[in-house]
Design a protein around this motif. Sequence first.
Motif, PDB file in Angstrom:
ATOM      1  N   HIS A 111       0.838  -1.189   0.000  1.00  0.00           N
ATOM      2  CA  HIS A 111       0.000   0.000   0.000  1.00  0.00           C
ATOM      3  C   HIS A 111       0.878   1.246   0.000  1.00  0.00           C
ATOM      4  O   HIS A 111       2.033   1.206   0.390  1.00  0.00           O
ATOM      5  CB  HIS A 111      -0.968   0.017   1.188  1.00  0.00           C
ATOM      6  N   SER A 112       0.295   2.335  -0.485  1.00  0.00           N
ATOM      7  CA  SER A 112       1.005   3.614  -0.465  1.00  0.00           C
ATOM      8  C   SER A 112       0.004   4.707  -0.115  1.00  0.00           C
ATOM      9  O   SER A 112      -1.174   4.625  -0.474  1.00  0.00           O
ATOM     10  CB  SER A 112       1.686   3.886  -1.804  1.00  0.00           C
ATOM     11  N   PHE A 113       0.503   5.699   0.603  1.00  0.00           N
ATOM     12  CA  PHE A 113      -0.350   6.785   1.089  1.00  0.00           C
ATOM     13  C   PHE A 113       0.388   8.104   0.997  1.00  0.00           C
ATOM     14  O   PHE A 113       1.605   8.151   1.174  1.00  0.00           O
ATOM     15  CB  PHE A 113      -0.713   6.571   2.572  1.00  0.00           C
ATOM     16  N   ASP A 114      -0.374   9.161   0.790  1.00  0.00           N
ATOM     17  CA  ASP A 114       0.217  10.488   0.952  1.00  0.00           C
ATOM     18  C   ASP A 114       0.259  10.772   2.452  1.00  0.00           C
ATOM     19  O   ASP A 114      -0.328  10.052   3.258  1.00  0.00           O
ATOM     20  CB  ASP A 114      -0.578  11.548   0.179  1.00  0.00           C
ATOM     21  N   THR A 115       0.954  11.811   2.847  1.00  0.00           N
ATOM     22  CA  THR A 115       1.184  12.098   4.264  1.00  0.00           C
ATOM     23  C   THR A 115      -0.110  12.330   5.036  1.00  0.00           C
ATOM     24  O   THR A 115      -0.286  11.772   6.129  1.00  0.00           O
ATOM     25  CB  THR A 115       2.119  13.314   4.409  1.00  0.00           C
ATOM     26  N   ALA A 116      -1.019  13.112   4.503  1.00  0.00           N
ATOM     27  CA  ALA A 116      -2.262  13.419   5.222  1.00  0.00           C
ATOM     28  C   ALA A 116      -3.112  12.170   5.421  1.00  0.00           C
ATOM     29  O   ALA A 116      -3.637  11.936   6.525  1.00  0.00           O
ATOM     30  CB  ALA A 116      -3.051  14.485   4.460  1.00  0.00           C
ATOM     31  N   THR A 117      -3.237  11.351   4.397  1.00  0.00           N
ATOM     32  CA  THR A 117      -4.031  10.120   4.506  1.00  0.00           C
ATOM     33  C   THR A 117      -3.399   9.156   5.491  1.00  0.00           C
ATOM     34  O   THR A 117      -4.087   8.558   6.318  1.00  0.00           O
ATOM     35  CB  THR A 117      -4.175   9.456   3.119  1.00  0.00           C
ATOM     36  N   LEU A 118      -2.077   9.018   5.425  1.00  0.00           N
ATOM     37  CA  LEU A 118      -1.371   8.124   6.338  1.00  0.00           C
ATOM     38  C   LEU A 118      -1.594   8.541   7.782  1.00  0.00           C
ATOM     39  O   LEU A 118      -1.930   7.714   8.633  1.00  0.00           O
ATOM     40  CB  LEU A 118       0.121   8.103   6.013  1.00  0.00           C
ATOM     41  N   SER A 119      -1.433   9.815   8.089  1.00  0.00           N
ATOM     42  CA  SER A 119      -1.617  10.301   9.462  1.00  0.00           C
ATOM     43  C   SER A 119      -3.042  10.059   9.951  1.00  0.00           C
ATOM     44  O   SER A 119      -3.248   9.621  11.083  1.00  0.00           O
ATOM     45  CB  SER A 119      -1.287  11.789   9.553  1.00  0.00           C
ATOM     46  N   ALA A 120      -4.017  10.341   9.095  1.00  0.00           N
ATOM     47  CA  ALA A 120      -5.415  10.144   9.486  1.00  0.00           C
ATOM     48  C   ALA A 120      -5.718   8.666   9.755  1.00  0.00           C
ATOM     49  O   ALA A 120      -6.358   8.327  10.760  1.00  0.00           O
ATOM     50  CB  ALA A 120      -6.344  10.685   8.399  1.00  0.00           C
ATOM     51  N   LEU A 121      -5.239   7.789   8.889  1.00  0.00           N
ATOM     52  CA  LEU A 121      -5.468   6.357   9.084  1.00  0.00           C
ATOM     53  C   LEU A 121      -4.760   5.836  10.331  1.00  0.00           C
ATOM     54  O   LEU A 121      -5.311   5.018  11.066  1.00  0.00           O
ATOM     55  CB  LEU A 121      -5.004   5.572   7.855  1.00  0.00           C
ATOM     56  N   ALA A 122      -3.544   6.289  10.570  1.00  0.00           N
ATOM     57  CA  ALA A 122      -2.799   5.835  11.751  1.00  0.00           C
ATOM     58  C   ALA A 122      -3.529   6.230  13.027  1.00  0.00           C
ATOM     59  O   ALA A 122      -3.652   5.425  13.958  1.00  0.00           O
ATOM     60  CB  ALA A 122      -1.392   6.412  11.746  1.00  0.00           C
ATOM     61  N   ARG A 123      -4.028   7.431  13.091  1.00  0.00           N
ATOM     62  CA  ARG A 123      -4.750   7.874  14.281  1.00  0.00           C
ATOM     63  C   ARG A 123      -6.080   7.141  14.439  1.00  0.00           C
ATOM     64  O   ARG A 123      -6.531   6.878  15.535  1.00  0.00           O
ATOM     65  CB  ARG A 123      -4.927   9.386  14.262  1.00  0.00           C
ATOM     66  N   GLN A 124      -6.673   6.771  13.322  1.00  0.00           N
ATOM     67  CA  GLN A 124      -7.925   6.018  13.355  1.00  0.00           C
ATOM     68  C   GLN A 124      -7.711   4.609  13.914  1.00  0.00           C
ATOM     69  O   GLN A 124      -8.546   4.101  14.642  1.00  0.00           O
ATOM     70  CB  GLN A 124      -8.497   5.944  11.934  1.00  0.00           C
ATOM     71  N   HIS A 125      -6.567   3.991  13.583  1.00  0.00           N
ATOM     72  CA  HIS A 125      -6.312   2.603  13.974  1.00  0.00           C
ATOM     73  C   HIS A 125      -5.535   2.457  15.272  1.00  0.00           C
ATOM     74  O   HIS A 125      -5.369   1.349  15.765  1.00  0.00           O
ATOM     75  CB  HIS A 125      -5.566   1.869  12.866  1.00  0.00           C
ATOM     76  N   SER A 126      -5.036   3.545  15.818  1.00  0.00           N
ATOM     77  CA  SER A 126      -4.236   3.468  17.042  1.00  0.00           C
ATOM     78  C   SER A 126      -5.087   3.795  18.256  1.00  0.00           C
ATOM     79  O   SER A 126      -5.869   4.735  18.248  1.00  0.00           O
ATOM     80  CB  SER A 126      -3.065   4.446  16.961  1.00  0.00           C
ATOM     81  N   SER A 127      -4.903   3.021  19.306  1.00  0.00           N
ATOM     82  CA  SER A 127      -5.627   3.305  20.545  1.00  0.00           C
ATOM     83  C   SER A 127      -4.772   4.126  21.509  1.00  0.00           C
ATOM     84  O   SER A 127      -5.173   4.373  22.632  1.00  0.00           O
ATOM     85  CB  SER A 127      -6.074   2.003  21.206  1.00  0.00           C
ATOM     86  N   VAL A 128      -3.583   4.538  21.066  1.00  0.00           N
ATOM     87  CA  VAL A 128      -2.723   5.389  21.886  1.00  0.00           C
ATOM     88  C   VAL A 128      -2.496   6.704  21.143  1.00  0.00           C
ATOM     89  O   VAL A 128      -2.517   6.743  19.916  1.00  0.00           O
ATOM     90  CB  VAL A 128      -1.360   4.717  22.198  1.00  0.00           C
ATOM     91  N   PRO A 129      -2.270   7.795  21.865  1.00  0.00           N
ATOM     92  CA  PRO A 129      -1.985   9.064  21.188  1.00  0.00           C
ATOM     93  C   PRO A 129      -0.693   8.971  20.380  1.00  0.00           C
ATOM     94  O   PRO A 129       0.284   8.374  20.813  1.00  0.00           O
ATOM     95  CB  PRO A 129      -1.819  10.063  22.336  1.00  0.00           C
ATOM     96  N   LEU A 130      -0.706   9.547  19.202  1.00  0.00           N
ATOM     97  CA  LEU A 130       0.472   9.521  18.327  1.00  0.00           C
ATOM     98  C   LEU A 130       0.989  10.938  18.106  1.00  0.00           C
ATOM     99  O   LEU A 130       1.258  11.351  16.990  1.00  0.00           O
ATOM    100  CB  LEU A 130       0.102   8.886  16.983  1.00  0.00           C
ATOM    101  N   ARG A 131       1.150  11.681  19.192  1.00  0.00           N
ATOM    102  CA  ARG A 131       1.533  13.089  19.074  1.00  0.00           C
ATOM    103  C   ARG A 131       2.840  13.305  18.331  1.00  0.00           C
ATOM    104  O   ARG A 131       2.958  14.193  17.527  1.00  0.00           O
ATOM    105  CB  ARG A 131       1.609  13.717  20.465  1.00  0.00           C
TER     106      ARG A 131
END
Length: 168
Positions: free
Chosen positions: A12-32
């Motif tokens: 898979h490949s993602f642009d930066t904005a999509t990657l950040s949004a998906l990571a925050r959606q799938h993570s149960s910990v803050p990714l500050r």
Amino acid sequence: MNTPWIGSMHEHSFDTATLSALARQHSSVPLRRAGSLIELVIVGLASVLDKQPDMPTAVLWGSQIGVAAVGYRLISCIEIAREAVFPFDFLASQPIVAAIALKKSFPCIENVLYQPWPGDAAVYWQRLRTLAAAWLRAGRCARVVCGQAEPDESGESEHIGRWQILQR
């Protein structure tokens, strides 16, 4: 069990904005402070584990350029831009941070291990599959997810991840 089942390669490949949004959606910990390397690992695992049965899982992953690119970016902030880099920025760049986020976000994950890149993709993937097969034979887990996360720290192209499941 001598030979594990090896799933197809997921890329898979993602642009930066999509990657950040998906990571925050799938993570149960803050990714500050998590960068694109850690985000790629989270999103990659989420994509291959989606709709998979819950079973003890190990993760073996690495990056050809990711760790070096993140380190270079931090050093560049200090040397070129004269920006302050805080200890937490350095800590957030370390591959071990992925283990924390993965274990908290995906309850089936029991072990996460970063594997350094040997310089040759064929050697890298063979090493991951060999270690995964050994862990499966020994009964350390029921499934191993092997992966490669290649962030684009320049922001000029896309972040790429490759993932494969081995299972007994």
